[in-house]
Design a protein around this motif. Structure first.
Motif, PDB file in Angstrom:
ATOM      1  N   GLN A 226      65.051 -44.683  89.295  1.00 64.16           N
ATOM      2  CA  GLN A 226      64.550 -43.257  89.809  1.00 64.16           C
ATOM      3  C   GLN A 226      64.898 -43.276  91.430  1.00 64.16           C
ATOM      4  OE1 GLN A 226      60.357 -43.379  89.200  1.00 64.16           O
ATOM      5  NE2 GLN A 226      60.450 -43.758  87.111  1.00 64.16           N
ATOM      6  N   LEU A 227      64.890 -44.189  92.073  1.00 64.82           N
ATOM      7  CA  LEU A 227      65.060 -43.923  93.626  1.00 64.82           C
ATOM      8  C   LEU A 227      66.592 -43.858  93.967  1.00 64.82           C
ATOM      9  CD1 LEU A 227      63.917 -44.072  96.572  1.00 64.82           C
ATOM     10  CD2 LEU A 227      63.982 -46.601  96.198  1.00 64.82           C
ATOM     11  N   ALA A 228      67.368 -44.524  93.097  1.00 65.40           N
ATOM     12  CA  ALA A 228      68.728 -44.359  93.568  1.00 65.40           C
ATOM     13  C   ALA A 228      69.310 -43.098  93.934  1.00 65.40           C
ATOM     14  CB  ALA A 228      69.430 -45.324  92.384  1.00 65.40           C
ATOM     15  N   ALA A 229      70.184 -43.052  95.068  1.00 68.81           N
ATOM     16  CA  ALA A 229      70.795 -41.740  95.026  1.00 68.81           C
ATOM     17  C   ALA A 229      72.086 -41.487  94.333  1.00 68.81           C
ATOM     18  CB  ALA A 229      71.299 -41.979  96.698  1.00 68.81           C
ATOM     19  N   ARG A 230      72.727 -40.469  94.465  1.00 66.85           N
ATOM     20  CA  ARG A 230      73.737 -40.206  93.439  1.00 66.85           C
ATOM     21  C   ARG A 230      75.035 -41.118  93.841  1.00 66.85           C
ATOM     22  NH1 ARG A 230      73.537 -35.742  90.263  1.00 66.85           N
ATOM     23  NH2 ARG A 230      71.897 -34.390  90.795  1.00 66.85           N
ATOM     24  N   ASP A 231      75.517 -41.860  93.111  1.00 68.85           N
ATOM     25  CA  ASP A 231      76.660 -42.684  93.258  1.00 68.85           C
ATOM     26  C   ASP A 231      75.946 -43.945  93.603  1.00 68.85           C
ATOM     27  OD1 ASP A 231      78.849 -41.044  92.300  1.00 68.85           O
ATOM     28  OD2 ASP A 231      78.584 -40.072  94.077  1.00 68.85           O
ATOM     29  N   GLY A 232      74.614 -44.142  93.587  1.00 68.48           N
ATOM     30  CA  GLY A 232      73.955 -45.377  93.992  1.00 68.48           C
ATOM     31  C   GLY A 232      74.486 -46.619  93.189  1.00 68.48           C
ATOM     32  N   ARG A 233      74.127 -47.864  93.930  1.00 67.30           N
ATOM     33  CA  ARG A 233      74.563 -49.023  93.176  1.00 67.30           C
ATOM     34  C   ARG A 233      73.369 -50.106  93.322  1.00 67.30           C
ATOM     35  NH1 ARG A 233      77.028 -46.386  97.044  1.00 67.30           N
ATOM     36  NH2 ARG A 233      77.741 -48.182  98.462  1.00 67.30           N
ATOM     37  N   ILE A 234      73.064 -50.445  91.974  1.00 68.47           N
ATOM     38  CA  ILE A 234      71.854 -51.441  92.078  1.00 68.47           C
ATOM     39  C   ILE A 234      72.108 -52.764  91.373  1.00 68.47           C
ATOM     40  CG2 ILE A 234      69.548 -51.623  90.796  1.00 68.47           C
ATOM     41  CD1 ILE A 234      69.657 -48.703  90.303  1.00 68.47           C
TER      42      ILE A 234
END
Length: 325
Positions: A226-234
Motif C-alpha cells: 500500500q505504501l510503496a511508490a510507483r516502481d517501488g522495491r520491497i
C-alpha cells in the motif's frame, strides 16, 4: 580452545562453554583469534533448530567476528599474521578461534574498538546487498526500514542517510524512535501508536516509499505494498510475524512494484567477496570519517552467552549485542 556448544535445540539454557581443537585454515582461509563476536537474529533461529547451517559450514553459532589473524591458509596473499580484521564467518564465531575465507575479511576501521568492529560485518553485508545491490536505493529516494532500532535497522538508517536518501523507520517505543531519528531518520514511527503507512504517505506528500526493507512480515507485507511508490522495491529479509500471507496483487501490477527477498548465509563465497569489496570501497571511508558507526547496545563475555540471547529475544535493545573474549 573454548567455544559455545549447542548440544540440542531449545531455549538459551541449552548453550554451554566447551572445548575443542583449534581449527586449521584451509586453502584461501585465515585463522582468527577472536576478540569479539556479534550476536545476530539468525543465531537465535539456529539455536531453536529452525535455521540449519548450509552444507560444509561450521555448526558452531556466530556469523561475525573481529580479532587478530594468527595463521594463513594456502594461497592467501593480502593478509599477514598479526593483521587485525573483522570478518563475515560461515559459522563458528562463538569461539576463541575461527577459520574464515580471506575474501570475507575487512580491515578494522581506524578509531573503532574490536568490539565495535565485530558488530559490522553481518549487518553491513546484509544491508548493502539488499538495500543498495538488490533494491538499488539512490540519492533523493525515500527509504523505509522496519525494526529501525535493531542492528540491521540502525545500520540501514545511517547508510541510507549517508548516501542521500530520505529515511523513515518504524520502532516499538518512543525511546527507540528517538534513537532512529538521532541516527538520521527524518521520522521514526512508533508502530504501537501510529499507522506507518499514513505517517510516511503524509510526510512524502502521497509519494510513499521507493525502497522498503522489511524483517517483520505478516500483515506488514500488504501494508508495504500500500505504501510503496510507483516502481517501488520491497525487500524481505526475515518474517518475525510470519511468512505466509494473503495478498491482493493488483497494486503490485498497477504500481509496477518489485517484491524480493534474500538470505545471506547460503550465498556463494564469490558473492560475499564482491560485497566485501564494495563495502571497503564505498562504506569504509564513511565509517572512518565517523558518518557511520555501529551502535552497541550491550557486551557480554563468552560465558554470558545465554544472557546475550535472552536480551536479543526480548527486543528491548537498541543496536548490536556483542560477545567479548
Amino acid at each position: 580452545m573454548r567455544y559455545i556448544e549447542l548440544p540440542e535445540y531449545g531455549e538459551p539454557e541449552v548453550m554451554c562453554v566447551a572445548e575443542m581443537a583449534v581449527p586449521r585454515p584451509g586453502k584461501g582461509e585465515v585463522l582468527i583469534r577472536v576478540a569479539a563476536a556479534g550476536v545476530n537474529r539468525p543465531d537465535i533461529v539456529q539455536r531453536q533448530g529452525l535455521y540449519p547451517p548450509p552444507p560444509g559450514a561450521s555448526p558452531v553459532l556466530g556469523l561475525e567476528v573481529a580479532g587478530e589473524i594468527t595463521a594463513l591458509g594456502e594461497g592467501v596473499q593480502r593478509w599477514q599474521v598479526g593483521d587485525l580484521v573483522c570478518a563475515l564467518t560461515n559459522g563458528g564465531g562463538y569461539a576463541e578461534y575461527v577459520t574464515v575465507p580471506a575474501t570475507q575479511c575487512l580491515p578494522v576501521p581506524k578509531d573503532l574498538s574490536l568490539a565495535e568492529a565485530a558488530a559490522l560485518p553481518e549487518t553491513l553485508f546484509t544491508v548493502w546487498s539488499n538495500v543498495f545491490d538488490r533494491a538499488q536505493l539512490k540519492s533523493g529516494e525515500t527509504f523505509l526500514v522496519h525494526g529501525g532500532s535493531s542492528g540491521i535497522g540502525t545500520t540501514a538508517i545511517q547508510l541510507a542517510s549517508a548516501f542521500g536518501a530520505r529515511v523513515f523507520a518504524t520502532a516499538g517505543s518512543d525511546e527507540k524512535c528517538a534513537a532512529c531519528e538521532s541516527l538520521g531518520a527524518e521520522k521514526a514511527v512508533n508502530y504501537r501508536k501510529q499507522d506507518y503507512v499514513e505517517v510516511v504517505r503524509e510526510a512524502t506528500g502521497g509519494h510513499g516509499a521507493d525502497v522498503i526493507l522489511d524483517m517483520v512480515g505478516g500483515d506488514y507485507v500488504e501494508r508495504n505494498i500500500q505504501l510503496a511508490a510507483r516502481d517501488g522495491r520491497i525487500v524481505n529479509i526475515a518474517f518475525l510475524q510470519g511468512a505466509k500471507v494473503q495478498l491482493n496483487m493488483l497494486p503490485v501490477m498497477v504500481k509496477r512494484l518489485s517484491l524480493t527477498g534474500s538470505t545471506l548465509r547460503p550465498q556463494p563465497a564469490a558473492v560475499k567477496a564482491e560485497i566485501a569489496r564494495a563495502l571497503e570501497e564505498k562504506v569504509w571511508p564513511l565509517i572512518e570519517a565517523g558518518r557511520v558507526r555501529p551502535q552497541i547496545a550491550a557486551t557480554f563475555s563468552l560465558e554470558e552467552v545465554q544472557a546475550a540471547h535472552r536480551l536479543m529475544e526480548s527486543s528491548s535493545h537498541i543496536g548490536k549485542i556483542v560477545l567479548t573474549l
